[in-house]
Design a protein around this motif. Sequence first.
Motif: not given
Length: 430
Positions: A384-396
Motif C-alpha cells: 500500500y505504501t509503495l503504490f500510494t507513494f508512486t501514485f502521488f509522486v506522479f500526480s499533479r
Amino acid sequence: MKKISLSTVLYAILAPFVVRYVNTYISGGKVLFDNSVFYLMTFIGLIFLIIFDIKKSKNKSYHYTKLIIISITILTILLTATLPRIQLRQETYPEYNLNDSGAKTLNASNLLIRGKNPYAVNFSSTPFGHIYSNKYSKRYEGEFMHYVYLPFFLLSNTFVQIITYHYFGFADSLIILIIFYFLSLILLYLIPKNKEKKLSIILIAALNPYFLISLIHGQNDIFTFFLILISLFFLNKNKDFWSIIFLGLACASKQYAWFLTLFYFFHFYYIPKNKKNWPRIKYSFKKLLPGLIVFIIFISPFLFWSASNFIKDVFLFGIGGLKTSFPASGVGWGGILVKSGIIKSMHGFSITYILQILISLPLFLWLIKKLKCNNTVKNITLFYTLFTFTFFVFSRFFNDSFIGLFSLLLVLAWTFGENKVTTKKYITKF
C-alpha cells in the motif's frame, strides 16, 4: 566486546539533531530551554542507555528504564515544539504560525459549530481568508473556495475544539494531532514482540524529522495514520470486523486511505480455498461491508446537505477537475513539469495523468500478484505504501509533508511480523 543496541544508536543520532531543529526553528522563534540544557539531557540519557547495553541484563527493569528515558526525551521534544506555538497563538490569533490545512480546519470547525456547511462556504470571508489573502490571491483563489478534508476528521476536530473551549477557554488545531501522535506511539510499541524492536520503532516514529515537521506545523496526516495503524493492528490480530470499521473511518478522513481498501479486498479475496472468482469476490465484499457502512454514515449528511459542493471539494479540487483546482506543484512529477516549462499552466488537467497511469497501474497489478504469494499484514502495509507513494509522486502535486507520512508507513510495515493469515478461521458458506 559488548554490542550497542540499535535503539541506543538511533537515540544518539536522532535526539540531538531533532532537539536542535525543534529549539531553533519549529518552536516559532520562542524557546523554552537553551540548547545546552537539551544536549545535557540527551547526553545523560545516552550514557544510561549505553550502560544498560553493556550490562545486557534480561531483567525487565532495564528495558522499562530505557523506555522511560526515551519517553521523557520524546515528551520533552514534543512539548518544546508545540507549547510555544500554542502560547503564541493565544497571544496573537488562533491561525498564527499554522500550516494552511490546520488554519483552514480551525475555521471549518467554527463554521460547522455555527451551523454552516464548510464544503459550501467561501473561506475568503473567514479569519483564514483575511490572513492568507496575500499568500494565495496572486496564485489561485481555489484555496478559499474549497475544503478538501473529509468529514470524520472535520467532526473529530470540531468535537475536540468544543471540549477544549469548554474546559480550557481556547482551541488549537495541534491538540487533536498531539493526542493521536501519542496514541500512535503507544500502539506502535505494543505491536512487536521483541523488546529492542519496540524501542527502535518508537524512536524512529517519534523522532522522524520529516514527519515531526509536518505535525508541528498542523498537517493532519497523523490522524489518518493512526486510523490506518489501528485497522492493521486489528487485522494482524485476526479481528477483521474492527479492522474494517477503522478502515472505514480512515477512508472518511482522508482520500489516500481509499487505496488501502484495494489491498484489503485482495487480502480477503486470496483467503478462501474456493478457486472460483465470484465466491471470492462476494466474500471480500462481505468483509468490507461494515467499513462501507461507516464511510456512508459520515459522508451522507454532507452529500444531502450539498452534494455538488461536497464532490467539488473532496474530489474534483484535488484531481484538477475545476478551474479553481489545486495547482500542479510540489516536489513530485507535477512540480517538475511546471518548473521545467513543459506545463504552461499550474491549473486544470495535465499530462501528469498519462505517466501516473502508465506507472501506477502495472505496479498495482504486480503488487497484487506478490500479495497472493505472501498474504501478510506486513506486505499489505508495504505494498500500500509503495503504490500510494508512486501514485502521488506522479500526480499533479506531491507535498513535502507526504515524505513524512510515507516514511512513517514504512516504519509501520517493518513493525508487523510475517504472521501469515491462515484459512482455518475462515469457515464460511459461499
